[in-house]
Design a protein around this motif. Sequence first.
Motif, PDB file in Angstrom:
ATOM      1  N   ASP A 130      41.123  46.311 106.281  1.00 38.28           N
ATOM      2  CA  ASP A 130      41.898  46.205 105.043  1.00 38.28           C
ATOM      3  C   ASP A 130      43.270  46.866 105.177  1.00 38.28           C
ATOM      4  O   ASP A 130      43.805  47.403 104.215  1.00 38.28           O
ATOM      5  N   ALA A 131      43.851  46.829 106.362  1.00 37.80           N
ATOM      6  CA  ALA A 131      45.139  47.499 106.580  1.00 37.80           C
ATOM      7  C   ALA A 131      46.234  46.928 105.695  1.00 37.80           C
ATOM      8  O   ALA A 131      47.066  47.678 105.178  1.00 37.80           O
ATOM      9  N   LEU A 132      46.250  45.622 105.514  1.00 34.50           N
ATOM     10  CA  LEU A 132      47.287  45.012 104.689  1.00 34.50           C
ATOM     11  C   LEU A 132      47.210  45.522 103.260  1.00 34.50           C
ATOM     12  O   LEU A 132      48.223  45.920 102.670  1.00 34.50           O
ATOM     13  N   GLN A 133      46.016  45.553 102.715  1.00 37.95           N
ATOM     14  CA  GLN A 133      45.837  45.988 101.332  1.00 37.95           C
ATOM     15  C   GLN A 133      46.053  47.486 101.155  1.00 37.95           C
ATOM     16  O   GLN A 133      46.735  47.922 100.224  1.00 37.95           O
ATOM     17  N   MET A 134      45.510  48.284 102.057  1.00 38.11           N
ATOM     18  CA  MET A 134      45.507  49.725 101.867  1.00 38.11           C
ATOM     19  C   MET A 134      46.753  50.417 102.403  1.00 38.11           C
ATOM     20  O   MET A 134      47.243  51.382 101.813  1.00 38.11           O
ATOM     21  N   ASP A 135      47.300  49.928 103.510  1.00 34.00           N
ATOM     22  CA  ASP A 135      48.399  50.635 104.167  1.00 34.00           C
ATOM     23  C   ASP A 135      49.771  50.025 103.905  1.00 34.00           C
ATOM     24  O   ASP A 135      50.786  50.727 104.011  1.00 34.00           O
ATOM     25  N   PRO A 188      50.882  49.012  99.096  1.00 37.80           N
ATOM     26  CA  PRO A 188      51.444  50.076  98.245  1.00 37.80           C
ATOM     27  C   PRO A 188      52.913  50.358  98.526  1.00 37.80           C
ATOM     28  O   PRO A 188      53.712  50.535  97.604  1.00 37.80           O
ATOM     29  N   LYS A 189      53.309  50.376  99.794  1.00 35.67           N
ATOM     30  CA  LYS A 189      54.720  50.621 100.130  1.00 35.67           C
ATOM     31  C   LYS A 189      55.599  49.437  99.744  1.00 35.67           C
ATOM     32  O   LYS A 189      56.733  49.625  99.294  1.00 35.67           O
ATOM     33  N   LEU A 190      55.091  48.226  99.920  1.00 38.74           N
ATOM     34  CA  LEU A 190      55.851  47.044  99.506  1.00 38.74           C
ATOM     35  C   LEU A 190      56.123  47.089  98.006  1.00 38.74           C
ATOM     36  O   LEU A 190      57.247  46.831  97.551  1.00 38.74           O
ATOM     37  N   LYS A 191      55.101  47.435  97.241  1.00 38.03           N
ATOM     38  CA  LYS A 191      55.255  47.500  95.780  1.00 38.03           C
ATOM     39  C   LYS A 191      56.227  48.605  95.378  1.00 38.03           C
ATOM     40  O   LYS A 191      57.051  48.414  94.483  1.00 38.03           O
ATOM     41  N   GLU A 192      56.139  49.744  96.030  1.00 36.48           N
ATOM     42  CA  GLU A 192      57.032  50.848  95.697  1.00 36.48           C
ATOM     43  C   GLU A 192      58.487  50.486  95.979  1.00 36.48           C
ATOM     44  O   GLU A 192      59.392  50.864  95.219  1.00 36.48           O
TER      45      GLU A 192
END
Length: 340
Positions: free
Chosen positions: A52-57, A60-64
């Motif tokens: 789940d690297a895409l979702q978890m890692d 969140p940074k993309l959204k921020e």
Amino acid sequence: MSALFLGKKCYNIINILYLVQDQDKEAKMRIFDLHADIGCDILRKEEQGHNDALQMDHLPKLKEGEIMGVCIASFFDGSEDWEQMQRMVEASRRQISALQPEITWVKAKEDLKDDNRIKLLMSVEGMCGIVDDVEAKIQWLYDQGVRVASLCWNEQNALANGVKGDVCQGLSALGKLAIKKMEELGMVIDVSHANEKTFWDIVEITDGPIIATHSNARRLCCHDRNLTDQQLKAIKAKGGIVGLNAARHFIAERDDQQDVAHLGAHGRYIADLIGCEHVAMGFDFMDFIPDHDNAMGKGLANAACAQNLITALKEQGFDEKQCQMIAYDNAINLLRRVLR
């Protein structure tokens, strides 16, 4: 002091806080990042048991950073065979697919609707594993969801020459076949790592737009990965775009100038030369790649910092509309023209 006065005072304070929050929200501008080597991180962590690297890692940074669109690149440095290429592409496909409907997986122009969902698009950086059956393998990539691709990284391979390849060699016969197949399918052709001979070969044989997903202006930073004025003008003539690259060695030769402000200057230079409508963003963030902690320009450590480039562009004199073009609209408009 009366209770009524205190109530009004608290009410006004709350309103001011919400107003500040709204202003902060409005200050953020949506961004489309044309290049992020997330595919290699996805596969590396899957092989370590983390699916789940895409979702978890990354999300969140993309959204921020308010990155509302991103090309998730499967990166190949020239050492991989076809089976290794397939493994990374398939891993990216699985994790993108698993996030639907939270995100939009972009495979066709109809997926580029103007909504609030993050748009994820599969790309490939380098096709070193393709040494035969070119059309069938390009078709396989397309069927997996790949919509943006370059034929090479820095190396020389069976299709093309990168910036570290033979300066006298460009596209091979197989490379020309690959380009023809990509245009037939409606895949976007990326020239960022091509050497100049390969670049001009691609310009000569293509009918549609070409893009440099993550390159800057060589006039401001003399690096072989950056583009000459003649190359920039050729991309304009093809109706293409250039994504500003936040890797520090592509921003400036001097350490003290490898920062977001000087990347903004690249945006100014390219826009003045070929027009604002041909400038975009392709950060090439590497914070998740082992031993690449110091790879990015100051102020652009990772995707969460993406808004800093908007500020730098405004300091270069770009207005709100022009910033939105560079940040998001130019990339979306090109994809709408090329994708089927």
